[in-house]
Design a protein around this motif. Structure first.
Motif, PDB file in Angstrom:
ATOM      1  N   LEU A   1      14.206   7.668  -7.414  1.00 31.57           N
ATOM      2  CA  LEU A   1      15.127   7.195  -6.382  1.00 31.57           C
ATOM      3  C   LEU A   1      14.762   7.769  -5.010  1.00 31.57           C
ATOM      4  CD1 LEU A   1      17.497   5.351  -5.876  1.00 31.57           C
ATOM      5  CD2 LEU A   1      19.026   7.237  -6.417  1.00 31.57           C
ATOM      6  N   PHE A   2      14.317   9.007  -4.970  1.00 33.76           N
ATOM      7  CA  PHE A   2      13.863   9.600  -3.704  1.00 33.76           C
ATOM      8  C   PHE A   2      12.665   8.821  -3.158  1.00 33.76           C
ATOM      9  CE2 PHE A   2      16.165  13.102  -5.662  1.00 33.76           C
ATOM     10  CZ  PHE A   2      16.881  13.623  -4.593  1.00 33.76           C
ATOM     11  N   VAL A   3      11.740   8.458  -4.030  1.00 37.18           N
ATOM     12  CA  VAL A   3      10.557   7.698  -3.608  1.00 37.18           C
ATOM     13  C   VAL A   3      10.963   6.318  -3.090  1.00 37.18           C
ATOM     14  CG1 VAL A   3       8.432   6.611  -4.435  1.00 37.18           C
ATOM     15  CG2 VAL A   3       8.960   8.954  -5.091  1.00 37.18           C
ATOM     16  N   LEU A   4      11.892   5.663  -3.767  1.00 39.54           N
ATOM     17  CA  LEU A   4      12.347   4.349  -3.308  1.00 39.54           C
ATOM     18  C   LEU A   4      13.021   4.447  -1.942  1.00 39.54           C
ATOM     19  CD1 LEU A   4      13.683   2.899  -6.684  1.00 39.54           C
ATOM     20  CD2 LEU A   4      11.510   2.387  -5.521  1.00 39.54           C
ATOM     21  N   ILE A   5      13.763   5.512  -1.723  1.00 39.77           N
ATOM     22  CA  ILE A   5      14.358   5.754  -0.402  1.00 39.77           C
ATOM     23  C   ILE A   5      13.242   5.946   0.632  1.00 39.77           C
ATOM     24  CG2 ILE A   5      15.660   7.452   0.967  1.00 39.77           C
ATOM     25  CD1 ILE A   5      17.457   7.792  -1.564  1.00 39.77           C
ATOM     26  N   GLY A   6      12.211   6.690   0.246  1.00 39.95           N
ATOM     27  CA  GLY A   6      11.073   6.888   1.141  1.00 39.95           C
ATOM     28  C   GLY A   6      10.378   5.585   1.499  1.00 39.95           C
ATOM     29  N   ILE A   7      10.224   4.702   0.525  1.00 44.51           N
ATOM     30  CA  ILE A   7       9.593   3.399   0.782  1.00 44.51           C
ATOM     31  C   ILE A   7      10.442   2.583   1.752  1.00 44.51           C
ATOM     32  CG2 ILE A   7       8.960   1.195  -0.288  1.00 44.51           C
ATOM     33  CD1 ILE A   7       8.167   2.832  -2.807  1.00 44.51           C
ATOM     34  N   CYS A   8      11.747   2.702   1.648  1.00 44.96           N
ATOM     35  CA  CYS A   8      12.650   1.954   2.539  1.00 44.96           C
ATOM     36  C   CYS A   8      12.480   2.344   4.010  1.00 44.96           C
ATOM     37  CB  CYS A   8      14.099   2.160   2.117  1.00 44.96           C
ATOM     38  SG  CYS A   8      14.516   1.309   0.589  1.00 44.96           S
ATOM     39  N   SER A   9      11.946   3.527   4.266  1.00 43.29           N
ATOM     40  CA  SER A   9      11.739   3.933   5.663  1.00 43.29           C
ATOM     41  C   SER A   9      10.681   3.068   6.354  1.00 43.29           C
ATOM     42  CB  SER A   9      11.372   5.412   5.748  1.00 43.29           C
ATOM     43  OG  SER A   9      10.153   5.667   5.105  1.00 43.29           O
ATOM     44  N   PHE A  10       9.923   2.291   5.571  1.00 38.56           N
ATOM     45  CA  PHE A  10       8.928   1.380   6.139  1.00 38.56           C
ATOM     46  C   PHE A  10       9.585   0.406   7.115  1.00 38.56           C
ATOM     47  CE2 PHE A  10       6.225  -2.296   6.389  1.00 38.56           C
ATOM     48  CZ  PHE A  10       4.931  -1.793   6.331  1.00 38.56           C
ATOM     49  N   PHE A  11      10.739  -0.147   6.733  1.00 40.05           N
ATOM     50  CA  PHE A  11      11.346  -1.228   7.511  1.00 40.05           C
ATOM     51  C   PHE A  11      11.853  -0.793   8.886  1.00 40.05           C
ATOM     52  CE2 PHE A  11      11.658  -2.480   3.042  1.00 40.05           C
ATOM     53  CZ  PHE A  11      10.876  -3.621   3.089  1.00 40.05           C
ATOM     54  N   PRO A  12      12.681   0.238   8.993  1.00 39.54           N
ATOM     55  CA  PRO A  12      13.120   0.603  10.346  1.00 39.54           C
ATOM     56  C   PRO A  12      11.980   1.132  11.218  1.00 39.54           C
ATOM     57  CG  PRO A  12      14.026   2.134   8.727  1.00 39.54           C
ATOM     58  CD  PRO A  12      13.370   1.035   7.971  1.00 39.54           C
ATOM     59  N   LEU A  13      11.029   1.821  10.602  1.00 39.47           N
ATOM     60  CA  LEU A  13       9.892   2.303  11.384  1.00 39.47           C
ATOM     61  C   LEU A  13       9.063   1.125  11.902  1.00 39.47           C
ATOM     62  CD1 LEU A  13       8.351   4.724  12.455  1.00 39.47           C
ATOM     63  CD2 LEU A  13       7.110   4.831  10.289  1.00 39.47           C
ATOM     64  N   TYR A  14       8.859   0.125  11.065  1.00 33.86           N
ATOM     65  CA  TYR A  14       8.150  -1.084  11.484  1.00 33.86           C
ATOM     66  C   TYR A  14       8.880  -1.747  12.652  1.00 33.86           C
ATOM     67  CZ  TYR A  14       6.677  -5.941  11.552  1.00 33.86           C
ATOM     68  OH  TYR A  14       6.250  -7.171  11.966  1.00 33.86           O
ATOM     69  N   LEU A  15      10.208  -1.856  12.560  1.00 32.65           N
ATOM     70  CA  LEU A  15      10.978  -2.513  13.619  1.00 32.65           C
ATOM     71  C   LEU A  15      10.914  -1.759  14.932  1.00 32.65           C
ATOM     72  CD1 LEU A  15      14.034  -3.678  11.503  1.00 32.65           C
ATOM     73  CD2 LEU A  15      12.221  -5.112  12.480  1.00 32.65           C
TER      74      LEU A  15
ATOM     75  N   LEU B   1       0.823  -1.213   0.000  1.00 33.70           N
ATOM     76  CA  LEU B   1       0.000   0.000   0.000  1.00 33.70           C
ATOM     77  C   LEU B   1       0.858   1.266   0.000  1.00 33.70           C
ATOM     78  CD1 LEU B   1      -2.844  -1.013   2.483  1.00 33.70           C
ATOM     79  CD2 LEU B   1      -3.055  -0.658   0.016  1.00 33.70           C
ATOM     80  N   VAL B   2       1.903   1.264   0.800  1.00 36.34           N
ATOM     81  CA  VAL B   2       2.800   2.418   0.845  1.00 36.34           C
ATOM     82  C   VAL B   2       3.492   2.583  -0.506  1.00 36.34           C
ATOM     83  CG1 VAL B   2       4.928   3.320   1.878  1.00 36.34           C
ATOM     84  CG2 VAL B   2       3.118   2.406   3.341  1.00 36.34           C
ATOM     85  N   GLY B   3       4.040   1.497  -1.036  1.00 36.13           N
ATOM     86  CA  GLY B   3       4.726   1.560  -2.323  1.00 36.13           C
ATOM     87  C   GLY B   3       3.809   2.001  -3.443  1.00 36.13           C
ATOM     88  N   PHE B   4       2.605   1.458  -3.482  1.00 33.97           N
ATOM     89  CA  PHE B   4       1.639   1.818  -4.518  1.00 33.97           C
ATOM     90  C   PHE B   4       1.276   3.295  -4.433  1.00 33.97           C
ATOM     91  CE2 PHE B   4      -2.696   2.308  -6.104  1.00 33.97           C
ATOM     92  CZ  PHE B   4      -2.578   1.761  -7.372  1.00 33.97           C
TER      93      PHE B   4
ATOM     94  N   VAL C   1       1.039   5.677   9.423  1.00 32.57           N
ATOM     95  CA  VAL C   1       1.957   6.812   9.562  1.00 32.57           C
ATOM     96  C   VAL C   1       2.500   7.215   8.201  1.00 32.57           C
ATOM     97  CG1 VAL C   1       4.237   7.495  10.434  1.00 32.57           C
ATOM     98  CG2 VAL C   1       2.589   6.408  11.967  1.00 32.57           C
ATOM     99  N   LEU C   2       2.946   6.235   7.430  1.00 31.39           N
ATOM    100  CA  LEU C   2       3.556   6.539   6.139  1.00 31.39           C
ATOM    101  C   LEU C   2       2.539   6.927   5.063  1.00 31.39           C
ATOM    102  CD1 LEU C   2       6.431   3.910   6.002  1.00 31.39           C
ATOM    103  CD2 LEU C   2       6.572   6.351   6.552  1.00 31.39           C
ATOM    104  N   LEU C   3       1.266   6.689   5.323  1.00 32.31           N
ATOM    105  CA  LEU C   3       0.217   7.097   4.373  1.00 32.31           C
ATOM    106  C   LEU C   3      -0.510   8.361   4.802  1.00 32.31           C
ATOM    107  CD1 LEU C   3      -1.360   3.714   3.225  1.00 32.31           C
ATOM    108  CD2 LEU C   3       0.294   5.166   2.031  1.00 32.31           C
ATOM    109  N   SER C   4      -0.085   8.976   5.903  1.00 35.05           N
ATOM    110  CA  SER C   4      -0.704  10.249   6.275  1.00 35.05           C
ATOM    111  C   SER C   4      -0.363  11.261   5.181  1.00 35.05           C
ATOM    112  CB  SER C   4      -0.227  10.713   7.644  1.00 35.05           C
ATOM    113  OG  SER C   4       1.147  10.966   7.627  1.00 35.05           O
TER     114      SER C   4
ATOM    115  N   VAL D   1       3.096  11.468   2.832  1.00 38.66           N
ATOM    116  CA  VAL D   1       3.052  11.096   1.410  1.00 38.66           C
ATOM    117  C   VAL D   1       3.589  12.239   0.557  1.00 38.66           C
ATOM    118  CG1 VAL D   1       1.548  10.528  -0.543  1.00 38.66           C
ATOM    119  CG2 VAL D   1       1.179   9.430   1.677  1.00 38.66           C
ATOM    120  N   MET D   2       3.168  13.453   0.863  1.00 31.61           N
ATOM    121  CA  MET D   2       3.633  14.606   0.098  1.00 31.61           C
ATOM    122  C   MET D   2       5.161  14.737   0.184  1.00 31.61           C
ATOM    123  SD  MET D   2       2.679  18.620   0.472  1.00 31.61           S
ATOM    124  CE  MET D   2       3.954  19.007   1.654  1.00 31.61           C
TER     125      MET D   2
END
Length: 165
Positions: free
Chosen positions: A106-120, A21-24, A136-139, A143-144
């Protein structure tokens, strides 16, 4: 060696669904709208990094200045530091092309990567870490920020990594 992602059977699908969902959301129509002012400046400086090796504000056609030239030095080098956003932008242009999507991806892919440490981080505190991370990541404000060719996704990723460590 223990894996940081020790997932129970039911947690894996929640994690993957949240990540999807975050990636999409982050990637949906990443090429629109066109680059706005600060993103366009990032693109100009990034493109010049490819040519010059450093973020110069003039590419022969465009001059990226504002505020009575407060954004550049006398040599037209960017005064904004750190320059990491320009190097990431130039890598993005090299990998994905010189377009709105190419600069942002590439900025967006970096943003998607923030999912993992935040989840942990949230996994230690809640039984609903995947859901909370996704929300949190879809607020709207996040997103903006995450869909910008600027330093925001880098800062969000670094901050979530800092929290995790």
């Amino acid at each position: 060696m223990a894996c940081a992602f020790n997932l129970e059977k039911g947690e894996l699908w929640k994690l993957l669904l949240g990540l999807f969902l975050v990636g999409f959301t982050y990637l949906w129509h990443i090429n629109t709208p066109v680059l706005w002012g600060d993103e366009a400046g990032t693109a100009v400086f990034s493109r010049n990094v490819i040519k010059e090796g450093v973020p110069v504000g003039f590419d022969g056609r465009n001059l990226a200045v504002f505020g009575n030239c407060a954004s550049v030095s006398q040599d037209l080098l960017s005064r904004k530091i750190p320059w990491v956003q320009y190097y990431i932008g130039s890598l993005s242009i090299l990998l994905f092309g010189q377009s709105t999507m190419g600069v942002r991806l590439l900025f967006v892919l970096i943003g998607i990567c923030s999912f993992f440490p935040l989840y942990l981080v949230l996994k230690k505190e809640s039984n609903h870490a995947a859901l909370i991370t996704t929300l949190v990541l879809l607020s709207p404000q996040v997103v903006m920020f995450q869909r910008n060719a600027r330093y925001y996704p880098i800062v969000i990723l670094l901050f979530s990594l800092l929290l995790w460590t």
